[in-house]
Design a protein around this motif. Sequence first.
Motif, PDB file in Angstrom:
ATOM      1  N   GLY A   1       0.829  -1.203   0.000  1.00  0.00           N
ATOM      2  CA  GLY A   1       0.000   0.000   0.000  1.00  0.00           C
ATOM      3  C   GLY A   1       0.857   1.244   0.000  1.00  0.00           C
ATOM      4  N   ARG A   2       0.394   2.269  -0.686  1.00  0.00           N
ATOM      5  CA  ARG A   2       1.075   3.566  -0.724  1.00  0.00           C
ATOM      6  C   ARG A   2       0.073   4.634  -0.323  1.00  0.00           C
ATOM      7  N   TYR A   3       0.467   5.486   0.633  1.00  0.00           N
ATOM      8  CA  TYR A   3      -0.458   6.438   1.224  1.00  0.00           C
ATOM      9  C   TYR A   3       0.186   7.818   1.257  1.00  0.00           C
ATOM     10  N   GLU A   4      -0.646   8.828   1.177  1.00  0.00           N
ATOM     11  CA  GLU A   4      -0.174  10.209   1.237  1.00  0.00           C
ATOM     12  C   GLU A   4      -0.087  10.726   2.664  1.00  0.00           C
ATOM     13  N   ASN A   5      -0.629   9.985   3.621  1.00  0.00           N
ATOM     14  CA  ASN A   5      -0.631  10.404   5.018  1.00  0.00           C
ATOM     15  C   ASN A   5       0.007   9.310   5.859  1.00  0.00           C
TER      16      ASN A   5
ATOM     17  N   PRO B   1      -6.628   2.992  -0.077  1.00  0.00           N
ATOM     18  CA  PRO B   1      -5.366   3.734  -0.199  1.00  0.00           C
ATOM     19  C   PRO B   1      -5.457   4.773  -1.295  1.00  0.00           C
ATOM     20  N   SER B   2      -4.686   5.830  -1.125  1.00  0.00           N
ATOM     21  CA  SER B   2      -4.693   6.889  -2.127  1.00  0.00           C
ATOM     22  C   SER B   2      -4.133   6.434  -3.456  1.00  0.00           C
TER      23      SER B   2
ATOM     24  N   THR C   1       4.983  10.565  -0.025  1.00  0.00           N
ATOM     25  CA  THR C   1       4.150   9.371   0.119  1.00  0.00           C
ATOM     26  C   THR C   1       4.817   8.419   1.109  1.00  0.00           C
TER      27      THR C   1
ATOM     28  N   ASP D   1      -2.450   7.005   7.803  1.00  0.00           N
ATOM     29  CA  ASP D   1      -3.064   5.904   7.066  1.00  0.00           C
ATOM     30  C   ASP D   1      -2.146   4.685   7.027  1.00  0.00           C
ATOM     31  N   ALA D   2      -0.856   4.911   6.798  1.00  0.00           N
ATOM     32  CA  ALA D   2       0.096   3.794   6.823  1.00  0.00           C
ATOM     33  C   ALA D   2       0.184   3.184   8.219  1.00  0.00           C
TER      34      ALA D   2
END
Length: 248
Positions: free
Chosen positions: A22-26, A164-165, A140, A29-30
Motif C-alpha cells: 500500500g502507498r499512502y499520502e498520510n 489507499p490513495s 508518500t 493511514d500507513a
Amino acid sequence: MTSPASQASAAFPTIPRGEVIGRYENYLDAQKVVDYLADHDFPVANVSIIGNDLKLVERVRGKLSYPRVAGQGAAQGAMLGVFFGLLLMLFSEPGQGSVVPLFAAVLLGAFLFMIMGVVSYALQRGKRDFSSTRQVLPSTWDVVVEHAVAAQARQLASQLPMNPSQAGARSAWGQAPIAPQAPAQAEPPAAPGQPGQPTSAVTGYGDLDDGRPRYGVRIEQPGQAQPAAAPEAQDPQSAPEHGEGEAK
C-alpha cells in the motif's frame, strides 16, 4: 547469539526490501494499516514504513516586527529564568524559602533575551521579516512487507475499510520501475489521389492517367526509370482519310 549478518545490518542500517502492499499520502493511514495487521496477530516485525521523495517544508508563521521580536525574546528568556530560579531555590539554605531568586532570574533572562532578539533582528536589515518553522516531510508512505509473508499481509490489508490513495505495487521495493512502452506511431495518411493510382515520389500526389504528375514538374533522379507515357490519342480530324490516300 546474533549472526554476523544481523550485526552488520544493525551497525549499517539499510533500506528494507520486500513488497509494497500500500502507498499512502498520510503517515496516519500507513500507521493504521500496521495497527490492523498487529491486531490480527500478524508478525509485524516483517513490516516497514518507508517515506518517499523527501521535501523540505518551511511554514511561514507570521510577519516580524520589533515589538514581536522583543516579545518572543522576553518569553524565551523568562522560561529559561524560571528553570535557573528553581535551581537556586533548591540549593538555597533551608528555612529561607524566598522567591526573590526566582523572580530575579525570570526578569534577568527576559531582559537579556529581549535585547539579544532585537539586536539580531536589527542586523538582518529587513532581509527576513517573517518567522517560520522547517520540517522534512515525505510525499508518500509505503508499507513494505517481506516476501515470505507478503501474501498474508495483502489479504489482511484488503479487509481494512480504508481505500489507499494509490494502488500498492506488487514488485519488490527498490527495483527500477518498468519503463512505459512508446505508443505506436500512426501510419501516414494516404495520398489524396484516387485508389490504385501510382504516387509520385517527388510531389507525393497521385499521377494522372497518362503518367504525368498531377501537380508540379517531376524531376528525374539518377537511376530512376521514367514512367512510360501513354500514347496520345489521334485526332479524328487530323488523321488522313484512306479514301484520299488511295486516290492520290
